[in-house]
Scaffold this motif. Structure first.
Motif, short mmCIF file in Angstrom:
data_model
loop_
_atom_site.label_atom_id
_atom_site.label_comp_id
_atom_site.label_asym_id
_atom_site.label_seq_id
_atom_site.Cartn_x
_atom_site.Cartn_y
_atom_site.Cartn_z
N ASP A 1 0.83 -1.21 0.00
CA ASP A 1 0.00 0.00 0.00
C ASP A 1 0.86 1.26 0.00
O ASP A 1 0.58 2.21 -0.74
CB ASP A 1 -0.94 0.01 1.20
N GLU B 1 2.59 1.56 -3.42
CA GLU B 1 1.62 1.98 -4.43
C GLU B 1 1.34 3.47 -4.32
O GLU B 1 1.30 4.18 -5.32
CB GLU B 1 0.32 1.19 -4.30
N TYR B 2 1.16 3.95 -3.10
CA TYR B 2 0.91 5.36 -2.88
C TYR B 2 2.08 6.20 -3.42
O TYR B 2 1.88 7.20 -4.11
CB TYR B 2 0.68 5.64 -1.39
N SER C 1 -4.21 -3.27 -10.37
CA SER C 1 -4.24 -4.10 -9.16
C SER C 1 -5.14 -3.47 -8.10
O SER C 1 -5.83 -4.18 -7.37
CB SER C 1 -2.84 -4.34 -8.61
N ARG C 2 -5.15 -2.15 -8.05
CA ARG C 2 -6.07 -1.48 -7.12
C ARG C 2 -7.52 -1.73 -7.51
O ARG C 2 -8.38 -1.89 -6.65
CB ARG C 2 -5.76 0.01 -7.05
N ASP D 1 -8.33 -5.17 -6.31
CA ASP D 1 -8.47 -5.20 -4.85
C ASP D 1 -9.83 -4.63 -4.44
O ASP D 1 -10.50 -5.19 -3.56
CB ASP D 1 -7.35 -4.42 -4.18
N ARG E 1 -11.73 3.73 -10.31
CA ARG E 1 -10.34 3.39 -10.64
C ARG E 1 -10.21 2.93 -12.10
O ARG E 1 -9.26 3.26 -12.78
CB ARG E 1 -9.80 2.31 -9.72
#
Length: 127
Positions: free
Chosen positions: A57, A60-61, A79-80, A83, A96
């Motif tokens: 996480d 990714e951020y 991928s987000r 998820d 997204r």
């Protein structure tokens, strides 16, 4: 040479080898021009390990904040999406996917996101 080493490890599906010391390369000033690529490879390796959610996480951020306009981050966005879909957050998933399709329409991740969007719309119409 360092970036190529980690790239070769990723092509060999060697996530453990990557994670063993990629942080050293990420902090090495000589690797600064390849930092985005190295961060992406680290993200990829962490995703393969599947046990470092907080690190994933955070990374990714960082990737999305620092390199959000680079098509390299399109798999991160995808991928987000997956998820969010797994959490049944359909509004988040739609948002997204639309972000991915708008920002990086010609990437492989966008092609997969479009398929996901079509399936999601079909599934929600059936219910």
């Amino acid at each position: 040479a360092i970036w190529r080493y980690y790239y070769a490890l990723s092509r060999g599906n060697n996530a453990e080898g990557i994670l063993a010391n990629i942080d050293t390369a990420l902090t090495d000033k000589r690797c600064e021009s390849y930092k985005a690529n190295l961060m992406y490879i680290k993200w990829w390796a962490l995703r393969r390990q599947r046990n470092e959610t907080a690190k994933i996480d955070t990374l990714e951020y960082e990737l999305l904040t620092q390199y959000g306009d680079n098509p390299m981050v399109s798999p991160v966005l995808l991928s987000r999406c997956m998820d969010l879909l797994a959490k049944q957050d359909y509004n988040g998933t739609y948002a997204r996917i639309n972000e991915l399709l708008e920002k990086f329409p010609s990437t492989d991740a966008a092609v997969q996101a479009k398929k996901m969007l079509d399936k999601l719309k079909t599934a929600q119409n059936v219910k």
